[in-house]
Write a protein that holds these residues in place. Structure first.
Motif: not given
Length: 666
Positions: A261-267, A363-368, A658-666
């Motif tokens: 989970i790459l993180s470079y900046f504050p959110e 192939a990621l479990p986070q795709s669900v 988004a992968i970390k949160n399993h959320t792919y919507k607005e």
């Protein structure tokens, strides 16, 4: 009392080779067996290189020293990874290890794991041209295919000589490693019991420590642990990284691998740099109303295989005459790229605007997770959604993802065979294209309008077979065997369009044609990144006079298809996407993010920025220097480099969040 046997180590080695009696020094037996493994791995690498040397292009002599150094590091990691049990059983510092039954037991743990390791290396030789990457744990997803038996049979038949090479290596392992290099039962180099234990415990601990050292990549630095696949770029240029990698290292290092989970900046800062939440365009340049939408995803139809798209074609006859002709009647993007590595990555990228990078997204479990993808958006707008693929319903997780993305109606091999029987099965993947496409045409005529339908083609795939009676119908390029099956599928598409052009829905349909991924080429340009990932993206509406008819060089990718379609439909709401509307979006500072050569690649109009997740590795003018020989980092200002790297970091941070949160919507 003798502390050592009268016969010297030299004498025993001489006996080994002259009289084949065996050795009394257990550690020399162990070392010789490990050396044999290195020799076999070297042979595997030479086979891998000479089979795939056209994909690597000419390698300067100056590169070979670093290639051999890197190869030694990764071979060492592979060998010591899988031989930890063998090391334990060989060097356990007790007398019972000298007994014959224990030696047989030890040889079993030498023979079996190393036979499997060599099998992976040999298999890599033939698999590499399809993926342009080494076998990793996610490739074993294919073992879930229902037709895996047929596929494995086909691979064994096509690459029979590789099987023979592997069997010969296994024979060498047994005959030389277990029978020729062996410990004489009941004999030992040291006779004194106290000295035996002291010396043998020292060797045991020393070798265990050395094994860990080798697995770490011959470094004790915490910053470099653990050794990863991407560390190959520490030794060679990214283009040669696959040449120094070896299995089973690649497989082991990707099993149960956590997604970074790459993180470079504050959110808030990351959101200001890049946001996957897109507002509708202020003005719509092209409004197509509410047409039917027909998406055609063509298996392996990379740009390299189109005479109309490749500048390397020469005087060869086109293998896509129908599509080359059709491209003259719509909006063709000539500077377009895939957003993943393989077929399994295509639909998340196109339907949901979610790319795949180091890992296949599906192939990621986070795709669900939670989606608001193009099929569900269109369904909310009154569209009927359907997906057509001639393989089984379980193939490639297409149906699994389609269900999450909002597809309602699935038509697959099972549906075809329930009406037409099983005679049209190609024996490997599914229904022949020339049989399945007419079936799709009939199904489309029964769909309520407006509809959003996706057809994922099938036959232009290994083992590159053609239907009975068509074996000699197409030009056979010995350097690119796939092209004859692409030519076959192109003809099937011609017949498909001829069949549907009389349908009442045809002229009110937006056709989108692309490929799932590239598939190698017979020239050095299109096996080099980013061109190895180049695909066509084509928009065509037979009854429309608004859609431009031209070849457009605007930079685009799979992830741009969803926002572009929503732009065509004047979609009035915000949406989630890692792409941009290529028509209504900003044309300045456009970029495409891909994963190539084991690195993140940021493609701009003229430059390729290669990034390893932490730092910039290189900048190349890929249009004039596709072999990436001239690194431009010293010629481009630090400010411009920093701006681009920050754009890329912001993009990647939002993706992995988004992968970390399993959320792919607005």
């Amino acid at each position: 009392m003798y502390y050592f046997t009268k016969n010297s180590t030299f004498t025993h080695i001489k006996n080994l080779f002259m009289k084949r009696q065996g050795l009394s020094n257990n550690y020399i037996v162990f070392i010789l067996r490990i050396i044999l493994l290195y020799l076999l791995y070297i042979i595997c690498r030479f086979i891998f290189y000479f089979y795939n040397k056209e994909l690597f292009g000419p390698i300067p002599l100056s590169e070979w020293s670093t290639i051999f150094r890197g190869a030694f590091v990764f071979d060492s990691a592979s060998i010591f990874y899988i031989n930890l049990p063998f090391i334990l059983f060989s060097l356990i510092p007790f007398y019972f290890r000298e007994k014959k039954l224990w030696q047989i037991f030890t040889c079993f743990f030498y023979l079996l794991p190393n036979a499997l390791g060599l099998l992976l290396n040999i298999a890599d030789t033939f698999y590499y041209p399809f993926k342009l990457a080494r076998i990793a744990s996610d490739d074993f997803h294919y073992f879930g295919e229902e037709n895996i038996g047929n596929l494995m049979g086909s691979f064994l038949q096509d690459y029979w000589w590789g099987v023979l090479v592997w069997l010969f290596m296994v024979f060498i392992l047994y005959r030389v490693g277990c029978r020729f290099i062996r410990l004489l039962p009941g004999e030992r180099f040291i006779l004194s019991r106290p000295l035996f234990y002291i010396f043998q415990w020292f060797l045991f601990l020393f070798t265990g420590g050395f094994a860990i050292f080798a697995i770490r990549g011959f470094t004790l630095s915490k910053a470099s642990f653990p050794l990863t696949v991407s560390d190959a770029t520490l030794f060679v240029k990214p283009a040669y990284s696959s040449l120094i990698l070896s299995n089973p290292f690649c497989l082991i290092r990707t099993i149960h691998k956590q997604v970074p989970i790459l993180s470079y900046f504050p959110e808030q800062e990351a959101a200001a740099i890049y946001s996957p939440i897109h507002a509708p365009a202020d003005s719509i340049k092209i409004n197509l109303g509410r047409p039917n939408i027909m998406l055609l995803v063509l298996e392996s139809f990379g740009s390299a295989h189109f005479k109309s798209l490749s500048d390397q074609w020469g005087d060869k006859p086109s293998c896509t005459p129908f599509l080359d002709s059709l491209f003259n009647h719509g909006l063709l993007f000539t500077h377009a790229y895939q957003s993943g590595k393989r077929s399994i990555d295509a639909l998340p990228a196109i339907w949901a605007s979610i790319p795949s990078f180091r890992e296949d997204f599906m192939a990621l479990p986070q795709s669900v997770g939670s989606y608001h993808a193009l099929p569900s958006i269109l369904k909310e707008g009154g569209y009927h959604t359907a997906f057509f693929h001639g393989a089984t319903r379980s193939s490639m997780s297409f149906v699994a993802f389609g269900q999450m993305a909002g597809v309602e109606h699935f038509v697959s091999r099972e549906d075809y065979e329930s009406e037409n029987g099983s005679n049209d099965f190609d024996g490997k993947w599914g229904i022949w294209d020339h049989k399945f496409f007419p079936f799709v045409a009939q199904e489309l005529s029964e769909l309520p309008e407006p509809f959003f339908a996706t057809l994922f083609t099938l036959s232009s795939h290994h083992p590159f077979a053609l239907p009975s009676g068509m074996e000699n119908d197409f030009y056979d390029n010995p350097k690119a065997e796939i092209e004859k099956t692409i030519a076959y599928s192109d003809r099937c598409l011609r017949d498909f369009f001829k069949q549907i052009e009389t349908e009442p829905w045809y002229h009110n349909t937006l056709f989108i044609i692309t490929a799932d991924h590239g598939s190698g080429a017979d020239n050095s340009k299109y096996v080099s990144s980013p061109y190895s990932h180049a695909v066509p993206i084509f928009y065509y509406m037979p009854g429309d006079t608004i859609l431009p008819v031209k070849k457009d060089s605007t930079l685009t990718a799979h992830v741009d298809i969803m926002p572009t379609v929503l732009g065509f439909l004047a979609y009035p709401h915000s949406f989630f996407s890692f792409g941009e509307d290529v028509i209504n979006g900003s044309q300045e500072n456009r970029f495409v993010v891909d994963y190539m050569d084991g690195l993140y690649g940021m493609i701009t109009d003229s430059l390729l920025y290669q990034f390893d997740g932490e730092q910039l590795i290189g900048i190349f003018d890929y249009r004039s220097d596709y072999e990436k020989r001239n690194d431009l980092r010293m010629q481009i200002s630090k400010e411009e480099q920093a701006e681009r790297v920050n754009q890329l970091k912001g993009y990647l941070q939002q993706y992995y969040q988004a992968i970390k949160n399993h959320t792919y919507k607005e």
